[in-house]
Scaffold this active site. Sequence first.
Site, PDB file in Angstrom:
ATOM      1  N   LYS A   1       0.867  -1.187   0.000  1.00 43.71           N
ATOM      2  CA  LYS A   1       0.000   0.000   0.000  1.00 43.71           C
ATOM      3  C   LYS A   1       0.906   1.240   0.000  1.00 43.71           C
ATOM      4  O   LYS A   1       0.748   2.166   0.797  1.00 43.71           O
ATOM      5  CB  LYS A   1      -0.900  -0.048   1.254  1.00 43.71           C
ATOM      6  CG  LYS A   1      -1.988   0.998   1.316  1.00 43.71           C
ATOM      7  CD  LYS A   1      -3.152   0.730   0.386  1.00 43.71           C
ATOM      8  CE  LYS A   1      -4.147   1.884   0.438  1.00 43.71           C
ATOM      9  NZ  LYS A   1      -5.199   1.754  -0.595  1.00 43.71           N
TER      10      LYS A   1
ATOM     11  N   ASP B   1      -5.629  -3.302  -2.082  1.00 38.08           N
ATOM     12  CA  ASP B   1      -7.078  -3.282  -2.334  1.00 38.08           C
ATOM     13  C   ASP B   1      -7.393  -3.805  -3.740  1.00 38.08           C
ATOM     14  O   ASP B   1      -8.340  -4.573  -3.937  1.00 38.08           O
ATOM     15  CB  ASP B   1      -7.692  -1.892  -2.087  1.00 38.08           C
ATOM     16  CG  ASP B   1      -6.754  -0.749  -2.396  1.00 38.08           C
ATOM     17  OD1 ASP B   1      -5.523  -0.971  -2.448  1.00 38.08           O
ATOM     18  OD2 ASP B   1      -7.231   0.375  -2.592  1.00 38.08           O
TER      19      ASP B   1
ATOM     20  N   ASP C   1      -1.780 -11.893   6.139  1.00 39.36           N
ATOM     21  CA  ASP C   1      -2.745 -12.555   7.018  1.00 39.36           C
ATOM     22  C   ASP C   1      -4.134 -12.533   6.376  1.00 39.36           C
ATOM     23  O   ASP C   1      -4.826 -13.548   6.257  1.00 39.36           O
ATOM     24  CB  ASP C   1      -2.753 -11.814   8.365  1.00 39.36           C
ATOM     25  CG  ASP C   1      -3.454 -12.587   9.461  1.00 39.36           C
ATOM     26  OD1 ASP C   1      -3.903 -13.714   9.204  1.00 39.36           O
ATOM     27  OD2 ASP C   1      -3.558 -12.054  10.574  1.00 39.36           O
TER      28      ASP C   1
END
Length: 337
Positions: A174, A207, A231
């Site tokens: 990100k 995303d 995770d």
Amino acid sequence: MTRRTASLIEGDGIGPEIAAATVRAVEAAGGQVTWERVDAGAAAVAKYGDPLPAATLESIKQHQIALKSPLATPSGGGYRSVNVTLRQHFDLYANVRPVQTIPGVPSRFTGVDLVIVRENTEDLYAGVEHYVDPRRTAAESIAIITKFGSERICVYAFEYARRHGRKKVTLVHKANILKMSNGLFLDTGREVAKRYPEIAFDDMIVDATAMKLVTAPERFDVIVTMNLFGDILSDLTAGLVGGLGVAPAANIGDGGCAIFEAVHGTAPDIAGKGIANPTGLMLSAAMLLDHIDQRDAATRLRRGVHAALGDASTRTGDLGGSANTARYTDAVIAAMG
Ligand code: NAD
């Protein structure tokens, strides 16, 4: 073939049930493994007042390999996750989760075949958290990303790709928002990629990755990412191929130390009923057998699992079947050939 001793943590909830089934299946597959049973988690708290007794750490240190059933982690207060502590104690920095469509297992997708390589020791899981004010109305958790940690996990991902004939590594991040921490991870990955010209490399924002994974999972081969994203994405990808019940994982450090575990938790809602699906732990045991070079036993174990899953009458309830753990395990063993 050299017989190896491995530590066995039978775990909490459904842990002991799936561990017993897996030990049976490994034995039937011809795995030359002697299990040393050690305690951790809620079971160890009840016995010794310690979720991770010194004898357990000593056993894993001595044998360097362990098979671990899920452990209960109290939410909010209580003791720190034993899973996280174990990974940090033995510096098991690479969490490897292969995700493959298994013929016959009901799922929304076909043709999924990817591997998530998750960094296991840094990021928000470094355990650096505090309340900002004495009344505890605000809290901070700090994500730690280092060049050292980024480099070794990216090298691990490329080496894994090379060893397993994989064609592409996708780095997930990100860095558009977290320019420093995630930027460091991305820059380091780009540098590492240059050393592996035969393996394609690209990067993707987390995303967008989540969306692509559920629209075109076949575009992915090896995914390398940081702890938190890894995770979340590894549970997402488990869902692409039939859910948590069938997903295996390995936690691997340098020097051969490795702990193998199912991805799912202790399933307290079905514990003690004899109906849990032991596939995740069985496939983790197959990874353990590969790791100690008992590849024929690993192949036999996987063959038995895939055959038993392919037959609706021997699947467990979580996969829409009616078999209990024992009947499923009998079918796995019968199908090993
Ligand atoms: P969970 O994975 O235990 O259960 C989620 C759902 O999936 C439940 O409905 C459960 O019945 C089902 N399920 C999970 N594994 C199954 C199996 N093998 N066969 C059949 N059904 C299965 O997740 P949770 O309820 O969020 O967590 C319960 C406990 O497990 C918590 O204490 C959590 O901290 C712990 N946990 C441990 C690990 C680990 O040790 N690696 C991982 C995740 C969660």
